[in-house]
Design an enzyme around this catalytic site. Structure first.
Site, PDB file in Angstrom:
ATOM      1  N   THR A   1     -18.275  14.649 -26.976  1.00 40.48           N
ATOM      2  CA  THR A   1     -17.210  15.603 -26.693  1.00 40.48           C
ATOM      3  C   THR A   1     -17.050  15.819 -25.193  1.00 40.48           C
ATOM      4  OG1 THR A   1     -16.566  17.910 -26.964  1.00 40.48           O
ATOM      5  CG2 THR A   1     -18.898  17.473 -27.029  1.00 40.48           C
TER       6      THR A   1
ATOM      7  N   TYR B   1     -22.896  24.116 -30.866  1.00 40.22           N
ATOM      8  CA  TYR B   1     -22.380  22.788 -31.253  1.00 40.22           C
ATOM      9  C   TYR B   1     -22.335  21.853 -30.043  1.00 40.22           C
ATOM     10  CZ  TYR B   1     -18.779  19.275 -31.253  1.00 40.22           C
ATOM     11  OH  TYR B   1     -18.101  18.102 -31.038  1.00 40.22           O
TER      12      TYR B   1
END
Ligand code: NAD
Ligand code: USQ
Length: 403
Positions: free
Chosen positions: A145, A189
């Site tokens: 990410t 996360y």
């Protein structure tokens, strides 16, 4: 190529599996359906009526004649079955999507923080160990990410692709070194993705695994050419306060006449990519792996950057939707610049789908068609980053009841 798609029942994994199958690759999906179970836990469903995995696969065969294999396997806990699967399939490439991917869900409760770390870190580590144990030479592409870099740390300096050249002061003068870009996660996360990076660096160095870490931005859109072939192949569209991502949420909100939920001032700048480009990038990544013995290749998988309030303004101009500035439930910078290098994908042939030419199609065809499936009580983001941080319940009630 024989390709294992880990997390192949999910929002990115399903269209990727179909795209790669359509391109002639031999696909096996691995997925423990945990994402579907989390929908049950949160009492919410995808805006689009996704079909059970078995039906999805049957329909794909009916429509194309092509078979996709499927294993219901938990990567975090079923190591021995994973080893057997690698021995059996002997994949040329592995695409790893199989992690808990929502930042708000990861911050929701003590349980969800622990689940996110246990699931994501163990899944990635089990995969790496299993590849070493079975002597797999597969090219591994992992979905990381943009959030590993954090936001605003380097001001308006472009974010490089994974590595940063730094000067290390020594008594004999400065040494120039290339280091993994400093990690600055903004949620539990995102933290798991920074831990993944270290595991990749180690197993590439120690065991010669060939790893590509794709630092992907926020994915928007729903359908690809393949998922649009039959309604029973439709992709998932998350709209709820935990799993819905900002642009798809705004499109759904506009379709049902809900104010667009801008967190804070909306000055957060983020990177975006359309799902059609995600699937293309994956094929580019697995067909251009790094050589054995090299450090993990990092590609920034993004096509454009936007400020949240500009996205809201754009959607509002097109649809007439109102904009609501809500207290931000997250701990994040209110305003940040974001300039991202994505030279490698462009050089490898990516031709980006931009916001302007896909947006209207998305609003009309998907959000509008399935708006009757929206549960309005699930729209507001209620997971807060710290106890005591409150979203404004008064404001929320006002928005939800229209009073
Ligand atoms: P998703 O939740 O829709 O899909 C993930 C899939 O993995 C689910 O089907 C889930 O059941 C499966 N899974 C999770 N843990 C598993 C385990 N232990 N064993 C087997 N299967 C497991 O998420 P997505 O939006 O498709 O994202 C896929 C990947 O891409 C994630 O790793 C995410 O971090 C990354 N990513 C997503 C976005 C985005 O905007 N959606 C952006 C950047 C990066
Ligand atoms: N936001 C709003 N209103 C909303 C929802 C979100 O203003 O209704 C704001 C958030 O506060 C945040 C930004 O929009 O500032 C992005 O939030 P998001 O939920 O769209 O995206 P994020 O939490 O960053 O996570 C998503 C995916 C994750 C992926 C990440 C890529 O869920 O899997 O890793 O995008 S990135 O953002 O580049 O790190």
């Amino acid at each position: 190529m024989r390709v294992l798609v880990l997390g192949g029942d999910g929002f990115c994994g399903w269209p990727t599996s179909l795209y790669l199958s359509d391109r002639g690759h031999d696909i096996t999906i691995v997925d423990n359906l945990s994402r579907r179970n989390i929908d049950n836990e949160l009492e919410v469903q995808s805006l689009t009526p996704i079909r059970p995995i078995g039906e999805r696969l049957r329909v794909w065969k009916e429509v194309t004649g092509r078979e996709i294999g499927y294993e219901n396997l938990d990567l975090a806990t079923e190591y021995d079955r994973l080893v057997r699967l690698l021995e059996e399939v002997q994949p040329d490439a592995i695409v790893h999507f199989a992690e808990q991917r929502a930042a708000p869900y990861s911050m929701r409760t003590t349980h969800s923080k622990r689940y996110t770390v246990d699931n994501n870190v163990r899944a990635t580590h089990n995969l790496l160990v299993a590849m070493v144990a079975t002597g797999s030479t597969a090219a591994l592409a992992h979905l990381g990410t943009m959030g590993v870099y954090g936001y605003g740390w380097s001001g308006s300096a472009p974010i490089p692709e994974g590595y940063l050249t730094v000067k290390v002061p020594t008594p004999d003068g400065d040494l120039e070194r290339e280091i993994l870009h400093p990690a600055n996660p903004g949620s539990v996360y995102h933290m798991t993705k920074t831990l993944d990076q270290l595991m990749f660096a180690f197993y590439a160095k120690n065991d010669g695994l060939r790893v590509t870490d794709l630092h992907q931005g926020i994915v928007w859109g729903t359908q690809t050419d393949q998922t649009a072939r039959d309604e029973r192949l439709i992709n998932r569209f998350d709209y709820d306060g935990d799993y819905g991502t900002v642009l798809n949420r705004f499109l759904m909100q506009a379709a049902i006449g809900h104010p667009l939920t801008v967190h804070g001032s909306g000055g957060q700048t983020r990177a975006f990519i359309h799902i059609r480009d995600t699937v293309r990038c994956i094929e580019i990544a697995i067909t251009n792996p790094p050589p054995v013995g090299s450090q993990p290749m990092v590609l920034n998988q993004i096509t454009e950057t936007h400020r949240v309030r500009d996205l809201a303004k754009l959607v509002s101009e097109i649809t007439g939707a109102e904009i609501a500035n809500l207290p931000n439930p997250r701990q994040e910078a209110d305003e940040n610049d974001l300039v991202v290098r994505n030279d490698q994908f462009l050089a490898l042939g990516l031709n980006p789908t931009t916001l302007s030419n896909g947006l209207l199609e998305e609003v009309s065809q998907i959000a509008d068609k399935y708006k009757h499936r929206v549960d309005p009580t699930k729209i507001i983001a209620r997971s807060t980053w710290r106890e005591g941080m409150q979203t404004s319940e008064d404001l929320i009630t006002e928005i939800e009841t229209g009073e």
